[in-house]
Each structure stands twice: as structure tokens, then as C-alpha cells.
Design a protein around this motif. Structure first.
Motif: not given
Ligand code: 6PG
Length: 257
Positions: A33-37, A126-130, A135-139
Motif C-alpha cells: 500500500s502507498q497509504v502511510p502506516f 480527525r482532520e488528518k486521519l479521518h 463521528r467514528g474513529f480512524p483505524k
């Protein structure tokens, strides 16, 4: 999903094994994946050696441009305070690796009033990761945790208000017994992660680990019992001293290192 338990001979072996385990998680993620860890770091003293061992890796093992570091909790002190979790990580890891500044998502101005710091952290994550969702949570890909002798984890301490938080990512938590405030991930934020790993070393932790595993369910008294990933994998990285004579929980996967 069965909990995974790794038991190492001593703290140094534990730090090395935990580093290698986490490197494998990151490298496999970066291969696919290119998505950051996204990695939330634990504070306290136990994980420091593991962070230092990250810094000893060859430069080409991890692409730090594709890693985002967060803190699962922080003390209500400035970044340069001697008991700052940020400072501990900076000295052990950040100063040694080429991670872009924008990938370091520490609690903003943690020395400000804790509720303001928690609000700022909430907004940032919330801004950077969600995607800015309220509402809800970044995984997160991985959340590292320690455990206190009172069976606290992150800064979720027994009989404190943060234990009842159900919707915020980050909360300010007044800890009367320490006469201080902390900023901490909430339990639901921790439990949203793909991997949650306790890193526990030393004989002083034997009783807390035994309580976590075998005492009656009482999260208000034993907050680490709140850690149960919704869909993710729970890991226990231990040394033999922390395990001591504690019987292993049923239906876990155990590996002696
Ligand atoms: C903190 C931690 C805390 C820590 C435990 C264990 O900010 O102190 O996040 O939850 O993990 O207290 O601390 P030690 O590793 O120092 O035993």
C-alpha cells in the motif's frame, strides 16, 4: 481472532523482538500500500529501548515518508519536559530517522490546559486521519501500549472519567492519585486499531498482567481490561519476568522467543 503472546528471555530480547515484529508489520504494509502506516506510540519507560533499536536499522528498511507517528497518550507538560512522552520518543527515535515533520502527529502544545490540548489533538487527528468526520474513529495500523502496576494503560487510569468516553478520539483525563492531568486515546479509539500490542517487561508487572488476564471483569478498576480490538489483533509482547508464574489465558497463540 486469538490473542498472540510472545514471551522473550529478557528486556533486551523483548525490545529486539518487538522491533522486528513491528518492522515486519510496516514493511508488509508498505509493500502492499502507498497509504502511510499509522503507528501510535506508547509512553513510559518500557518501549524506549525498542524505539532506540528502530534507529539502528539501515536507512532503506522503512520508508519513513510513509509512516505517521502518533502518541497514545501524553503528559500535560511541554515537549521539552523531562517526563514528556514526546521528548522520550524524540531522543530515542525522531532525532535519528528521516521522518518528515508533517508525519509526526504529537499532541499539540501538551503543556497547555489538558482539555485544550485534547481538543486540539482531536481536531488534528480527525482532520488528518479521518477525513474531517466528527463521528467514528480512524483505524490505525498499530497502537502500542504499556501497563501500569494499577492496570492502567495509555492514560486510562482506574476510576477516572476518561474511562467512560465513547465518542472522542482523545480525551483530557484528571488523575487525582498523580495530582495531574493527562491526554489519552479513548478506549474505543484504541479498539479501532488493526493491531494493538502491549509491551510489558519486568517482574513488577507480573501482578498487573495476571489481573488483566484472570481477575473478574472490572474495567473501572482495571482499565487495561477495556482493550479488546473490535476487528484487529491483540498482541502481548512480554519478557519472562513479567509473565512470571501467571497461567496463560485460554485459547491464545504463544511463542517463546
Ligand atoms: C505513560 C504511559 C503509561 C505507561 C505505563 C507503563 O505515559 O506513562 O503511556 O500507560 O505505558 O505506565 O509505564 P512503564 O513502561 O514506565 O512501566
Amino acid at each position: 481472532m486469538r490473542d498472540q503472546i510472545r514471551v522473550c528471555n529478557d528486556p533486551e530480547t523483548l525490545a529486539a523482538h518487538a522491533r522486528d515484529w513491528l518492522v515486519q508489520l510496516i514493511v508488509l504494509h508498505q509493500r502492499d500500500s502507498q497509504v502511510p502506516f499509522t503507528l501510535a506510540l506508547a509512553g513510559g519507560s518500557t518501549p524506549k529501548r525498542m524505539y532506540e533499536l528502530f534507529a539502528e536499522l539501515p536507512n532503506d528498511v522503512i520508508d519513513w515518508k510513509r509512516v505517521i507517528l502518533l502518541w497514545g497518550d501524553e503528559r500535560n507538560v511541554p515537549y521539552d519536559a523531562s517526563d514528556s512522552n514526546y521528548r522520550m520518543v524524540k531522543e530515542a527515535l525522531l532525532d535519528q530517522v528521516a521522518i518528515p515533520a508533517e508525519n509526526i502527529m504529537a499532541v499539540p502544545d501538551p503543556g497547555q490546559p489538558a482539555e485544550k490540548a485534547a481538543d486540539a489533538y482531536e481536531l488534528l487527528l480527525r482532520e488528518k486521519l479521518h477525513s474531517g468526520k466528527s463521528r467514528g474513529f480512524p483505524k490505525l495500523n498499530c497502537v502500542l501500549l504499556g501497563i501500569g502496576n494499577d492496570v492502567h494503560t495509555a492514560s486510562l487510569f482506574p476510576d477516572t472519567l476518561a474511562l467512560s468516553e465513547k465518542s472522542r478520539i482523545a480525551v483530557a483525563n484528571q488523575v487525582p492519585k498523580l495530582d495531574t492531568w493527562r491526554i489519552s486515546f479513548s478506549a474505543p479509539m484504541i479498539n479501532s486499531a488493526q493491531n494493538v500490542a502491549f509491551l510489558i517487561a519486568g517482574e513488577t508487572k507480573e501482578e498487573a498482567l495476571s489481573t488483566l488476564w484472570h481477575a473478574e471483569q472490572n474495567p473501572n478498576l482495571y482499565p487495561a481490561q477495556m482493550v479488546r480490538p473490535n476487528e484487529g489483533q491483540l498482541w502481548f509482547m512480554l519478557d519472562k519476568a513479567a509473565l512470571g508464574s501467571t497461567p496463560l489465558p485460554k485459547s491464545v497463540m504463544v511463542q517463546m522467543i
